[in-house]
Design a protein around this motif. Structure first.
Motif, short mmCIF file in Angstrom:
data_model
loop_
_atom_site.label_atom_id
_atom_site.label_comp_id
_atom_site.label_asym_id
_atom_site.label_seq_id
_atom_site.Cartn_x
_atom_site.Cartn_y
_atom_site.Cartn_z
N SER A 27 0.85 -1.18 0.00
CA SER A 27 0.00 0.00 0.00
C SER A 27 0.89 1.23 0.00
CB SER A 27 -0.93 0.00 1.22
OG SER A 27 -0.17 0.11 2.43
N GLY A 28 0.29 2.39 0.05
CA GLY A 28 1.05 3.62 0.13
C GLY A 28 1.29 4.24 -1.23
N GLN A 79 -6.61 4.83 1.93
CA GLN A 79 -5.51 4.29 2.73
C GLN A 79 -5.44 4.93 4.10
OE1 GLN A 79 -1.70 3.65 0.44
NE2 GLN A 79 -2.87 4.71 -1.12
N ARG A 80 -5.62 6.24 4.14
CA ARG A 80 -5.59 6.95 5.43
C ARG A 80 -6.75 6.49 6.32
NH1 ARG A 80 -2.73 9.23 9.43
NH2 ARG A 80 -3.92 10.86 10.49
N TYR A 82 -8.23 3.59 6.32
CA TYR A 82 -7.95 2.25 6.83
C TYR A 82 -6.93 2.27 7.97
CZ TYR A 82 -10.48 0.02 2.98
OH TYR A 82 -11.45 -0.43 2.11
N ARG A 83 -6.05 3.28 7.97
CA ARG A 83 -5.05 3.36 9.03
C ARG A 83 -5.62 3.89 10.34
NH1 ARG A 83 -1.51 5.22 4.90
NH2 ARG A 83 -1.82 7.38 5.56
N VAL A 84 -6.55 4.84 10.27
CA VAL A 84 -7.00 5.52 11.48
C VAL A 84 -8.38 5.08 11.94
CG1 VAL A 84 -5.61 7.54 10.90
CG2 VAL A 84 -8.03 7.50 10.25
N ASP A 86 -11.77 1.81 11.49
CA ASP A 86 -12.07 0.41 11.19
C ASP A 86 -12.49 0.24 9.73
OD1 ASP A 86 -11.53 -0.25 13.79
OD2 ASP A 86 -13.63 -0.21 14.43
N ARG A 163 -12.76 6.32 16.83
CA ARG A 163 -12.52 5.57 15.58
C ARG A 163 -13.76 5.58 14.70
NH1 ARG A 163 -8.02 2.55 15.06
NH2 ARG A 163 -9.02 1.17 13.54
N ARG A 166 -13.95 8.96 12.99
CA ARG A 166 -12.97 9.04 11.90
C ARG A 166 -13.40 8.16 10.73
NH1 ARG A 166 -9.20 8.83 16.37
NH2 ARG A 166 -8.90 6.58 16.03
N TYR A 170 -13.89 9.65 6.99
CA TYR A 170 -13.09 9.17 5.86
C TYR A 170 -13.92 8.34 4.89
CZ TYR A 170 -8.62 10.94 7.46
OH TYR A 170 -7.57 11.76 7.80
#
Length: 305
Positions: A27-28, A79-80, A82-84, A86, A163, A166, A170
């Protein structure tokens, strides 16, 4: 029939590249710069002559630039998120609000007038996607007696609420970006008369520049970039081919069916991804995934009427 075959092909290709990314664990911005860059290079011999021969730059550059911005925002926001937050919140919101807003935009901005059967089918697709997406939502924290446990439960509840907020933010933002590139690209190939291959190639080239600039800013060491390319290049090329073929099929389908039909129908890929998650990766709640899949298929069947 042509639109249905294109949507089916797009769904299979979309599910396939998602499974590849899941298996690779990549990813990224570096990885997705490799994906967009490889697709840009491979499609260039076919797209550039078509683009140059049929369209002056002034007619397609603006369309491609906005498209690239929407697609890049989609990848980075997802991607962001999914990082911060669920996945079980971000994913169903993104995949549910995207087609919902696309249908609304097709009515309000593109002047489409879908019949009640189409609207019902779109609603069923959105509902089924949400059911599938929430199958991966994790259960909330529960506390047992005692002050320490109550404090821990209170902290866990606060973290879960944060969460969730967020995830909603997102997930909704990703859904807006999906609707944005859906409506913009549809207008480019149907309203502005741009060729699907030429338009999306120009968008991919600009996405590559945007993602590469971001990757260089976040990962300045050339050694790290070379290492990422060495580890992920074969999969990145495969993902680039599959994702580009999938989206080109959707852009072509806009010439045979309205956005209000194509946008929700392409979520058929969510069914395939959900089944792959259960069968290949042993992800939980197969009954809920199958129930959601049945709802999505019922919606797609109504869209085909």
């Amino acid at each position: 029939m042509t639109a249905a075959l294109l949507i089916l092909f797009a769904a299979v290709a979309h599910a396939a590249w998602n499974v590849l990314v899941k298996r690779q664990g990549a990813s990224g911005p570096v990885f997705f710069a490799l994906v967009a860059g490889s697709a840009t290079v491979l499609a260039a011999p076919f797209a550039i002559p078509l683009l140059v021969a049929t369209q002056p730059p002034a007619s397609w550059l603006g369309w491609a630039l906005v498209s690239a911005a929407f697609h890049t925002a989609y990848m980075l926001l997802l991607q962001r998120g999914y990082r911060v937050a669920d996945v079980g919140v971000v994913y169903p919101l993104a995949r549910g609000t995207g087609p919902l807003l696309s249908v609304a935009g097709a009515v309000l901005l593109l002047g489409e007038r879908p019949v009640i059967v189409t609207l019902t089918g779109a609603a069923l697709v959105v509902a089924g996607v949400v059911v599938i997406g929430t199958a991966s939502a994790r259960p909330g924290a529960q506390g047992a007696g005692g002050s320490t446990e109550r404090v821990g439960a209170g902290a866990a509840a606060h973290d879960a609420a944060a969460r969730l907020r967020r995830g909603v933010i997102y997930g909704s933002a990703v859904g807006v970006s999906i609707a944005g590139y859906t409506l913009w690209d549809a207008a480019a190939v149907t309203g502005a008369g741009l060729s699907p291959l030429g338009h999306f190639w120009a968008s991919l080239a600009l996405q590559t520049l945007m993602l590469t600039a971001l990757a260089l800013r976040r990962t300045p060491a050339p050694r790290i970039l070379r290492e990422e390319a060495r580890r992920h290049l074969p999969v990145a090329v495969a993902v680039g081919v599959l994702s580009t073929a999938s989206y080109l099929a959707i852009l072509t389908a806009y010439g045979f069916a309205p956005v209000s039909v194509v946008a929700p129908a392409r979520e058929l890929s969510v069914v395939l991804i959900a089944l792959a998650g259960w069968l290949l990766f042993r992800e939980p709640h197969p009954a809920r995934r199958l129930a959601g899949a049945v709802v999505v298929l019922a919606g797609v069947a109504l869209l085909a009427v």
